[in-house]
Scaffold this active site. Structure first.
Site, PDB file in Angstrom:
ATOM      1  CG  ASP A  45      36.266  -2.253-113.405  1.00 26.87           C
ATOM      2  OD1 ASP A  45      36.876  -1.295-112.881  1.00 26.87           O
ATOM      3  OD2 ASP A  45      36.631  -2.798-114.462  1.00 26.87           O
TER       4      ASP A  45
ATOM      5  CE  LYS B 164      46.478   6.562-105.058  1.00 28.99           C
ATOM      6  NZ  LYS B 164      45.179   6.152-104.483  1.00 28.99           N
TER       7      LYS B 164
ATOM      8  CB  SER C 277      42.967  -6.792-101.086  1.00 30.97           C
ATOM      9  OG  SER C 277      44.371  -6.831-100.942  1.00 30.97           O
TER      10      SER C 277
ATOM     11  CG  ASN D  52      40.887   1.773-100.274  1.00 34.10           C
ATOM     12  OD1 ASN D  52      41.889   2.308 -99.798  1.00 34.10           O
ATOM     13  ND2 ASN D  52      40.837   0.473-100.540  1.00 34.10           N
TER      14      ASN D  52
ATOM     15  CE1 TYR E  78      49.114   4.554-106.636  1.00 32.92           C
ATOM     16  CE2 TYR E  78      50.971   5.632-105.572  1.00 32.92           C
ATOM     17  CZ  TYR E  78      49.794   4.919-105.482  1.00 32.92           C
ATOM     18  OH  TYR E  78      49.282   4.575-104.253  1.00 32.92           O
TER      19      TYR E  78
ATOM     20  CG  ASP F 123      38.292  -5.704-104.587  1.00 28.07           C
ATOM     21  OD1 ASP F 123      38.870  -5.099-103.664  1.00 28.07           O
ATOM     22  OD2 ASP F 123      38.897  -6.173-105.584  1.00 28.07           O
TER      23      ASP F 123
HETATM   24  N1  LIG Z   1      50.074  -0.065 -99.905  1.00 21.80           N
HETATM   25  C1  LIG Z   1      50.664   1.132 -99.877  1.00 21.80           C
HETATM   26  O1  LIG Z   1      51.855   1.267 -99.535  1.00 21.80           O
HETATM   27  C2  LIG Z   1      49.870   2.367-100.247  1.00 21.80           C
HETATM   28  C3  LIG Z   1      50.457   3.629-100.017  1.00 21.80           C
HETATM   29  C4  LIG Z   1      49.735   4.775-100.358  1.00 21.80           C
HETATM   30  C5  LIG Z   1      48.471   4.647-100.913  1.00 21.80           C
HETATM   31  N2  LIG Z   1      47.930   3.417-101.133  1.00 21.80           N
HETATM   32  C6  LIG Z   1      46.596   3.361-101.748  1.00 21.80           C
HETATM   33  O2  LIG Z   1      45.746   2.592-100.936  1.00 21.80           O
HETATM   34  C7  LIG Z   1      44.665   2.077-101.732  1.00 21.80           C
HETATM   35  C8  LIG Z   1      44.467   0.605-101.414  1.00 21.80           C
HETATM   36  O3  LIG Z   1      45.603  -0.104-101.853  1.00 21.80           O
HETATM   37  P1  LIG Z   1      46.240  -1.329-101.043  1.00 21.80           P
HETATM   38  O4  LIG Z   1      47.651  -0.964-100.771  1.00 21.80           O
HETATM   39  O5  LIG Z   1      45.343  -1.760 -99.954  1.00 21.80           O
HETATM   40  O6  LIG Z   1      46.308  -2.422-102.237  1.00 21.80           O
HETATM   41  P2  LIG Z   1      45.558  -3.826-102.460  1.00 21.80           P
HETATM   42  O7  LIG Z   1      45.926  -4.223-103.856  1.00 21.80           O
HETATM   43  O8  LIG Z   1      45.864  -4.780-101.362  1.00 21.80           O
HETATM   44  O9  LIG Z   1      44.016  -3.441-102.395  1.00 21.80           O
HETATM   45  C9  LIG Z   1      43.408  -2.713-103.429  1.00 21.80           C
HETATM   46  C10 LIG Z   1      42.129  -3.417-103.858  1.00 21.80           C
HETATM   47  O10 LIG Z   1      41.577  -2.660-104.944  1.00 21.80           O
HETATM   48  C11 LIG Z   1      41.027  -3.593-105.862  1.00 21.80           C
HETATM   49  N3  LIG Z   1      40.892  -2.994-107.189  1.00 21.80           N
HETATM   50  C12 LIG Z   1      41.863  -2.765-108.114  1.00 21.80           C
HETATM   51  N4  LIG Z   1      41.321  -2.255-109.231  1.00 21.80           N
HETATM   52  C13 LIG Z   1      39.988  -2.145-109.001  1.00 21.80           C
HETATM   53  C14 LIG Z   1      38.900  -1.693-109.788  1.00 21.80           C
HETATM   54  N5  LIG Z   1      39.070  -1.265-111.045  1.00 21.80           N
HETATM   55  N6  LIG Z   1      37.662  -1.700-109.232  1.00 21.80           N
HETATM   56  C15 LIG Z   1      37.474  -2.156-107.962  1.00 21.80           C
HETATM   57  N7  LIG Z   1      38.463  -2.623-107.187  1.00 21.80           N
HETATM   58  C16 LIG Z   1      39.713  -2.613-107.705  1.00 21.80           C
HETATM   59  C17 LIG Z   1      41.999  -4.759-105.862  1.00 21.80           C
HETATM   60  O11 LIG Z   1      41.381  -5.935-106.368  1.00 21.80           O
HETATM   61  C18 LIG Z   1      42.350  -4.854-104.386  1.00 21.80           C
HETATM   62  O12 LIG Z   1      41.500  -5.759-103.713  1.00 21.80           O
HETATM   63  C19 LIG Z   1      45.034   2.392-103.179  1.00 21.80           C
HETATM   64  O13 LIG Z   1      44.319   3.528-103.623  1.00 21.80           O
HETATM   65  C20 LIG Z   1      46.526   2.693-103.103  1.00 21.80           C
HETATM   66  O14 LIG Z   1      46.935   3.546-104.150  1.00 21.80           O
HETATM   67  C21 LIG Z   1      48.600   2.284-100.816  1.00 21.80           C
END
Ligand SMILES: NC(=O)c1ccc[n+]([C@@H]2O[C@H](COP(=O)([O-])OP(=O)(O)OC[C@H]3O[C@@H](n4cnc5c(N)ncnc54)[C@H](O)[C@@H]3O)[C@@H](O)[C@H]2O)c1
Length: 222
Positions: free
Chosen positions: A62, A159, A15, A89, A155, A36
């Site tokens: 996981d 980070k 995702s 990620n 959070y 994932d």
């Molecule tokens: N979206 C934002 O605005 C944003 C901003 C800064 C940082 N991030 C970081 O980017 C990264 C990706 O997030 P995203 O925004 O794409 O969110 P997202 O929820 O779309 O994707 C994250 C994926 O991680 C998976 N996941 C969650 N827990 C898990 C686990 N225990 N083991 C394996 N997979 C797991 C989820 O199922 C999901 O598919 C994260 O580390 C998030 O903190 C996101």
């Protein structure tokens, strides 16, 4: 680094940012390992990558589980070959009233956001060092560079840890020919809110948090 022909492993690859990176790397000629816990999205992204003509392995993994991540490394090597790229990620958001957040919730968030990255390094770095080849990308956040809200402390703490860990890893890995990058996204429209947990967030707290974030980001007066 030339990415064509590399095997790239991406946690949280089903995702959002992970999926986008997986598709971009597949278009650039990488074979992809998606890790994932969301099986439906894992399968959908696997099919998208297959349609691009690259080999792909989708693993229910996981990152908060030691054995899952060690198994991910074993299966990658056995089924697609030595990984040249690892993107740690997967991440989740935990926020709320700090006096109400249970320690188990803190452990859930840091177990994924911080220890998930550590598990990835533990399972994959040794092979990259032995081959004197590879690149690790860790997903941090703007929230790992500056604390914008009090309610976001779990959070933000996770980070900040990723940022420090990645900077140190870059120093450590460089002499072995292993590259390290830190990705710090701002706001990206993904499914992140779905997995996020908010504890004791009243309407008042939501409003205060929004105002604080806007003030810090936009330099507005409070
Ligand atoms: N979206 C934002 O605005 C944003 C901003 C800064 C940082 N991030 C970081 O980017 C990264 C990706 O997030 P995203 O925004 O794409 O969110 P997202 O929820 O779309 O994707 C994250 C994926 O991680 C998976 N996941 C969650 N827990 C898990 C686990 N225990 N083991 C394996 N997979 C797991 C989820 O199922 C999901 O598919 C994260 O580390 C998030 O903190 C996101």
């Amino acid at each position: 680094m030339k990415v064509e022909g590399e095997v790239a492993v991406i946690t949280g690859g089903a995702s959002g940012i992970g999926r986008g990176t997986a598709l971009a790397l597949a278009r650039a000629g990488c074979d992809i390992v998606l890790a994932d816990i969301h099986d439906g999205r894992l399968d959908a992204t696997r099919r998208e990558i297959e349609a691009l003509g690259q080999r792909v392995l989708a693993v229910h993994c996981d990152v908060s589980n030691d054995a899952d991540v060690e198994d991910l490394a074993r299966r990658t090597e056995a089924e697609l070959g030595a990984p040249g790229i690892l993107m740690n990620n997967a991440g989740v958001v935990l926020r709320g009233a700090l006096e109400e957040i249970e320690l188990a919730e803190w452990q859930w968030c840091l177990g994924i956001n911080v220890f998930g990255v550590i598990r990835g390094i533990h399972a994959f770095l040794g092979g990259m060092i032995a081959r004197r080849h590879g690149h690790i990308v860790n997903t941090g956040s703007v929230a790992g560079l500056v604390a914008l809200t009090g309610e976001g402390a779990p959070y933000i703490a996770s980070k900040f840890a990723v940022v420090g860990l990645t900077e140190a890893l870059a120093l450590y890995a460089a002499p072995f020919g292993v590259g390290v990058s830190l990705l710090c996204p701002g706001g990206v429209n993904t499914n992140l809110a779905e997995t996020g947990r908010s504890i004791g967030m009243t309407a008042e707290r939501e409003r205060a948090e929004t105002l604080m974030a806007q003030a810090v980001q936009g330099g507005a007066e409070m």
